[in-house]
Design a protein around this motif. Structure first.
Motif, PDB file in Angstrom:
ATOM      1  N   ASN A  25      59.653 -90.567  71.094  1.00  0.00           N
ATOM      2  CA  ASN A  25      60.906 -89.821  70.918  1.00  0.00           C
ATOM      3  C   ASN A  25      61.047 -88.646  71.883  1.00  0.00           C
ATOM      4  N   ASN A  40      54.839 -91.950  67.615  1.00  0.00           N
ATOM      5  CA  ASN A  40      56.257 -91.755  67.326  1.00  0.00           C
ATOM      6  C   ASN A  40      56.820 -90.560  68.093  1.00  0.00           C
ATOM      7  N   THR A  41      56.086 -89.448  68.094  1.00  0.00           N
ATOM      8  CA  THR A  41      56.603 -88.241  68.763  1.00  0.00           C
ATOM      9  C   THR A  41      56.611 -88.404  70.289  1.00  0.00           C
ATOM     10  N   VAL A  48      59.437 -85.948  71.781  1.00  0.00           N
ATOM     11  CA  VAL A  48      59.204 -84.678  71.071  1.00  0.00           C
ATOM     12  C   VAL A  48      57.890 -84.056  71.531  1.00  0.00           C
ATOM     13  N   PHE A  49      56.928 -84.917  71.846  1.00  0.00           N
ATOM     14  CA  PHE A  49      55.595 -84.440  72.201  1.00  0.00           C
ATOM     15  C   PHE A  49      55.177 -85.002  73.558  1.00  0.00           C
ATOM     16  N   VAL A  50      54.706 -84.122  74.432  1.00  0.00           N
ATOM     17  CA  VAL A  50      54.179 -84.547  75.736  1.00  0.00           C
ATOM     18  C   VAL A  50      52.676 -84.737  75.575  1.00  0.00           C
ATOM     19  N   LYS A  67      52.019 -91.026  63.895  1.00  0.00           N
ATOM     20  CA  LYS A  67      52.956 -89.925  64.141  1.00  0.00           C
ATOM     21  C   LYS A  67      52.940 -89.499  65.616  1.00  0.00           C
ATOM     22  N   THR A  68      51.755 -89.476  66.204  1.00  0.00           N
ATOM     23  CA  THR A  68      51.655 -89.064  67.612  1.00  0.00           C
ATOM     24  C   THR A  68      52.374 -90.064  68.510  1.00  0.00           C
TER      25      THR A  68
END
Lengths: 148, 68
Positions: free
Chosen positions: B39, B35-36, B41-43, B32-33
């Motif tokens: 995308n 993936n984010t 979504v997550f820095v 998930k990390t």
């Protein structure tokens, strides 16, 4: 290096948690609606209800803070609660804080017109904070798993 | 206004024929990390960015860069 099976287990459990947490928040909120819709008295059953709410609160706070998955290995728990999850949790806490502030301000206004007991006020503020944080955490986690 | 952090993680991961799960395994985070991060979504933290760079065998600034 981490076992692939640990990655898969963490992924599966994390998805399950992302689905479960908003459901828990809604069940928790629905329980409070029932609490406030009935006349309250100092009967034994009322104390049991308050005790049950307190248990709910402690369990949900523990879930938010630790991420759950208590029976999994340390490595799987670390994967489930890795840095993107912790970032989502921090954002959820911020929403919880603002939910508490909003509810507190609302109660302050309501208290000008209607008597609000300290217990009711605490109950509503804590409920709003936890429900807000849980819903936000669930939403962020679900979004994180999307398009994967 | 804060500059947006962009990345070429998906492209560089693809160059090495790594799945998200395989890269996650290499750097010790969840799929998930990865993936984010891909995308946007997550820095990621500096630590994770450096681990990703090491896993992909590229300098970190080749993977992450500012929008402008």
């Amino acid at each position: 290096m981490t076992d692939t099976s640990d990655i898969e287990t963490a992924d599966r459990l994390s998805r399950k948690r992302a689905r479960m947490i908003p459901v828990l928040a809604i069940i928790f909120l629905a329980g409070q609606a029932a609490y406030f819709s009935q006349d309250r008295a100092e009967r034994l059953v009322d104390h049991v209800k308050i005790g049950a709410w307190l248990v709910w609160v402690l369990v949900l706070l523990a879930l938010l803070e630790t991420g759950g998955a208590f029976i999994q290995s340390k490595r799987v728990r670390a994967l489930i609660n890795d840095e993107s999850t912790r970032a989502n949790c921090q954002r959820a806490y911020v929403i919880g804080f603002w939910s508490a502030m909003g509810t507190g301000i609302g109660l302050y206004v309501v208290a000008m017109f209607e008597q609000v007991t300290a217990r009711e006020a605490i109950h509503l503020i804590v409920t709003a904070a936890i429900a807000g944080a849980l819903l936000m955490f669930g939403m962020l986690e679900r979004r994180a798993h999307r398009d994967g | 206004m804060a500059d947006a952090l962009r990345n070429r993680l998906r492209e560089l991961r693809g160059d090495r024929d790594l799945t998200q799960a395989a890269l996650a395994e290499l750097v010790g985070v969840s799929r998930k990390t990865i993936n984010t991060v891909e995308n946007g979504v997550f820095v990621p933290s500096t630590t994770l960015a450096l681990k990703l760079a090491r896993a992909l065998g590229r300098p970190v600034e080749e993977i992450f860069f500012l929008d402008n």
